[in-house]
Motif scaffolding. Structure first.
Motif, PDB file in Angstrom:
ATOM      1  N   UNK A  30     -13.817  25.467  -7.996  1.00 46.43           N
ATOM      2  CA  UNK A  30     -12.731  24.643  -8.525  1.00 46.43           C
ATOM      3  C   UNK A  30     -11.594  25.594  -8.864  1.00 46.43           C
ATOM      4  N   UNK A  31     -10.415  25.319  -8.339  1.00 51.40           N
ATOM      5  CA  UNK A  31      -9.255  26.164  -8.623  1.00 51.40           C
ATOM      6  C   UNK A  31      -8.091  25.292  -9.063  1.00 51.40           C
ATOM      7  N   UNK A  32      -7.744  25.391 -10.338  1.00 48.55           N
ATOM      8  CA  UNK A  32      -6.549  24.709 -10.839  1.00 48.55           C
ATOM      9  C   UNK A  32      -5.385  25.670 -10.619  1.00 48.55           C
ATOM     10  N   UNK A  33      -4.353  25.203  -9.962  1.00 44.82           N
ATOM     11  CA  UNK A  33      -3.215  26.060  -9.635  1.00 44.82           C
ATOM     12  C   UNK A  33      -2.304  26.166 -10.852  1.00 44.82           C
ATOM     13  N   UNK A  34      -2.023  27.407 -11.231  1.00 43.62           N
ATOM     14  CA  UNK A  34      -1.249  27.693 -12.435  1.00 43.62           C
ATOM     15  C   UNK A  34       0.142  28.201 -12.081  1.00 43.62           C
ATOM     16  N   UNK A  35       1.113  27.854 -12.906  1.00 41.93           N
ATOM     17  CA  UNK A  35       2.470  28.367 -12.770  1.00 41.93           C
ATOM     18  C   UNK A  35       2.472  29.823 -13.196  1.00 41.93           C
ATOM     19  N   UNK A  36       3.043  30.697 -12.389  1.00 41.97           N
ATOM     20  CA  UNK A  36       3.032  32.140 -12.682  1.00 41.97           C
ATOM     21  C   UNK A  36       3.871  32.499 -13.901  1.00 41.97           C
ATOM     22  N   UNK A  37       4.913  31.752 -14.155  1.00 39.36           N
ATOM     23  CA  UNK A  37       5.817  32.090 -15.256  1.00 39.36           C
ATOM     24  C   UNK A  37       5.324  31.530 -16.578  1.00 39.36           C
ATOM     25  N   UNK A  38       4.979  30.236 -16.599  1.00 41.89           N
ATOM     26  CA  UNK A  38       4.583  29.600 -17.859  1.00 41.89           C
ATOM     27  C   UNK A  38       3.082  29.676 -18.124  1.00 41.89           C
ATOM     28  N   UNK A  39       2.311  30.014 -17.092  1.00 44.34           N
ATOM     29  CA  UNK A  39       0.853  30.059 -17.164  1.00 44.34           C
ATOM     30  C   UNK A  39       0.253  28.698 -17.533  1.00 44.34           C
ATOM     31  N   UNK A  40       0.967  27.612 -17.181  1.00 42.66           N
ATOM     32  CA  UNK A  40       0.467  26.249 -17.361  1.00 42.66           C
ATOM     33  C   UNK A  40       0.060  25.691 -16.007  1.00 42.66           C
ATOM     34  N   UNK A  41      -0.804  24.705 -16.055  1.00 39.19           N
ATOM     35  CA  UNK A  41      -1.227  24.036 -14.833  1.00 39.19           C
ATOM     36  C   UNK A  41      -0.012  23.444 -14.124  1.00 39.19           C
ATOM     37  N   UNK A  42      -0.018  23.517 -12.804  1.00 35.73           N
ATOM     38  CA  UNK A  42       1.044  22.884 -12.017  1.00 35.73           C
ATOM     39  C   UNK A  42       0.702  21.436 -11.694  1.00 35.73           C
ATOM     40  N   UNK A  43      -0.465  20.976 -12.162  1.00 34.42           N
ATOM     41  CA  UNK A  43      -0.824  19.574 -12.001  1.00 34.42           C
ATOM     42  C   UNK A  43      -1.644  19.268 -10.765  1.00 34.42           C
ATOM     43  N   UNK A  44      -2.140  20.307 -10.087  1.00 34.38           N
ATOM     44  CA  UNK A  44      -3.010  20.058  -8.941  1.00 34.38           C
ATOM     45  C   UNK A  44      -4.076  21.135  -8.834  1.00 34.38           C
ATOM     46  N   UNK A  45      -5.131  20.792  -8.072  1.00 35.63           N
ATOM     47  CA  UNK A  45      -6.272  21.703  -7.948  1.00 35.63           C
ATOM     48  C   UNK A  45      -6.918  21.533  -6.586  1.00 35.63           C
TER      49      UNK A  45
END
Length: 90
Positions: A30-45
């Motif tokens: 399972x890989x949740x894709x994270x925003x590189x700058x904010x380190x928050x989820x980008x909303x997809x996996x």
């Protein structure tokens, strides 16, 4: 089969998705894709299930399911080169 899951809530964790998909078969990653700058989820996996039949059952059962206050969109992921070959560039 690699499965694309979108419209995830920002608080959804890897374990949440593994728990959601496991009743349909073996989940190898399972890989949740994270925003590189904010380190928050980008909303997809991306979910990897090795058995296509199990993955197809999971897609049919979980597409449209509510998780963390959002309706999930679940489908087979498309390879990037497949998407690029279908794009029209003029």
């Amino acid at each position: 089969m690699n499965i694309y899951v979108s419209n995830l809530g920002f608080t959804v964790q890897v374990e949440d998705l593994k728990k959601l998909f496991s009743p349909y078969g073996i989940v190898t990653s399972v890989a949740i894709i994270m925003d590189k700058i904010t380190n928050r989820s980008r909303g997809f996996a991306f979910i990897d299930m090795p058995e296509n039949g199990e993955a197809e059952k999971a897609i049919l059962a979980l597409n449209g399911v509510m998780l963390d206050g959002r309706v999930l969109k679940v489908n087979e992921s498309k390879r990037r080169d497949d998407l690029a070959s279908r794009a029209n560039f003029y």
